[in-house]
Motif scaffolding. Structure first.
Motif, PDB file in Angstrom:
ATOM      1  N   VAL A  49      -7.782  -6.379   2.403  1.00 56.89           N
ATOM      2  CA  VAL A  49      -7.727  -6.021   3.817  1.00 56.89           C
ATOM      3  C   VAL A  49      -8.037  -7.237   4.683  1.00 56.89           C
ATOM      4  O   VAL A  49      -8.871  -8.068   4.320  1.00 56.89           O
ATOM      5  CB  VAL A  49      -8.706  -4.876   4.201  1.00 56.89           C
ATOM      6  CG1 VAL A  49      -8.260  -3.564   3.636  1.00 56.89           C
ATOM      7  CG2 VAL A  49     -10.123  -5.192   3.808  1.00 56.89           C
ATOM      8  N   ALA A  54     -13.371  -2.127   0.306  1.00 56.33           N
ATOM      9  CA  ALA A  54     -11.956  -2.235  -0.101  1.00 56.33           C
ATOM     10  C   ALA A  54     -11.862  -2.495  -1.603  1.00 56.33           C
ATOM     11  O   ALA A  54     -10.989  -1.933  -2.281  1.00 56.33           O
ATOM     12  CB  ALA A  54     -11.261  -3.343   0.678  1.00 56.33           C
ATOM     13  N   THR A  76      -6.167   2.574  -4.061  1.00 52.45           N
ATOM     14  CA  THR A  76      -5.092   1.861  -3.376  1.00 52.45           C
ATOM     15  C   THR A  76      -4.156   1.097  -4.298  1.00 52.45           C
ATOM     16  O   THR A  76      -3.022   0.838  -3.941  1.00 52.45           O
ATOM     17  CB  THR A  76      -5.666   0.852  -2.354  1.00 52.45           C
ATOM     18  OG1 THR A  76      -6.494  -0.091  -3.045  1.00 52.45           O
ATOM     19  CG2 THR A  76      -6.449   1.565  -1.283  1.00 52.45           C
ATOM     20  N   TYR A  86      -4.282  -3.487   5.726  1.00 49.82           N
ATOM     21  CA  TYR A  86      -4.033  -3.768   4.320  1.00 49.82           C
ATOM     22  C   TYR A  86      -2.923  -4.801   4.205  1.00 49.82           C
ATOM     23  O   TYR A  86      -1.800  -4.565   4.643  1.00 49.82           O
ATOM     24  CB  TYR A  86      -3.652  -2.498   3.554  1.00 49.82           C
ATOM     25  CG  TYR A  86      -4.861  -1.810   2.976  1.00 49.82           C
ATOM     26  CD1 TYR A  86      -5.303  -2.125   1.698  1.00 49.82           C
ATOM     27  CD2 TYR A  86      -5.580  -0.877   3.720  1.00 49.82           C
ATOM     28  CE1 TYR A  86      -6.434  -1.515   1.167  1.00 49.82           C
ATOM     29  CE2 TYR A  86      -6.717  -0.276   3.200  1.00 49.82           C
ATOM     30  CZ  TYR A  86      -7.134  -0.599   1.917  1.00 49.82           C
ATOM     31  OH  TYR A  86      -8.251  -0.007   1.392  1.00 49.82           O
ATOM     32  N   LEU A 119       0.848  -1.187   0.000  1.00 50.93           N
ATOM     33  CA  LEU A 119       0.000   0.000   0.000  1.00 50.93           C
ATOM     34  C   LEU A 119       0.886   1.241   0.000  1.00 50.93           C
ATOM     35  O   LEU A 119       1.761   1.388   0.849  1.00 50.93           O
ATOM     36  CB  LEU A 119      -0.885  -0.019   1.248  1.00 50.93           C
ATOM     37  CG  LEU A 119      -1.973   1.037   1.316  1.00 50.93           C
ATOM     38  CD1 LEU A 119      -3.000   0.795   0.211  1.00 50.93           C
ATOM     39  CD2 LEU A 119      -2.656   0.975   2.667  1.00 50.93           C
TER      40      LEU A 119
END
Length: 115
Positions: free
Chosen positions: A70, A106, A113, A64, A7
């Motif tokens: 996640v 997510a 991300t 993460y 990440l």
């Protein structure tokens, strides 16, 4: 082969993105609050308060694993400000539902991300 998919998003931008996106996958009456973990940039904290007469609130730690996935851990469940036994079927059903919604969020945020 080493895993290099980490990440790399600014944590405040991540929290903002979660704050905006999480309500879109939750029940309209639920309230969500997202906070950064000050010790770990790969962790956010999600607090969900249910609406209606139940007055349940749930705290989740979301770590993460990489830029897309996640790991969600239930930290606490309270009802009307008091800790409750989270092993009951009712609570487990709610927890499973919220964990699914968190994973859904997510997935929605992969554009943020996964850079």
């Amino acid at each position: 082969m080493a895993k290099t998919d980490t990440l790399t998003v600014d944590q405040q931008k991540l929290v903002q993105a979660w704050t905006e996106s999480l309500p879109t996958v939750l029940n309209a009456s639920d309230k969500a609050e997202v906070k950064a973990d000050e010790a770990d940039a790969n962790v956010i904290w999600v607090h969900i308060a249910t609406a209606g007469h139940s007055f349940y609130s749930f705290d989740f730690k979301c770590t993460y694993v990489d830029s897309r996935e996640v790991k969600v851990e239930l930290i606490d469940v309270e009802r009307d400000g008091r800790n409750v036994d989270e092993r009951t079927d009712t609570i487990q059903t709610m927890v499973d539902d919220y964990v699914r919604h968190i994973h859904e969020c997510a997935q929605l945020l992969q554009a943020v991300t996964n850079r």
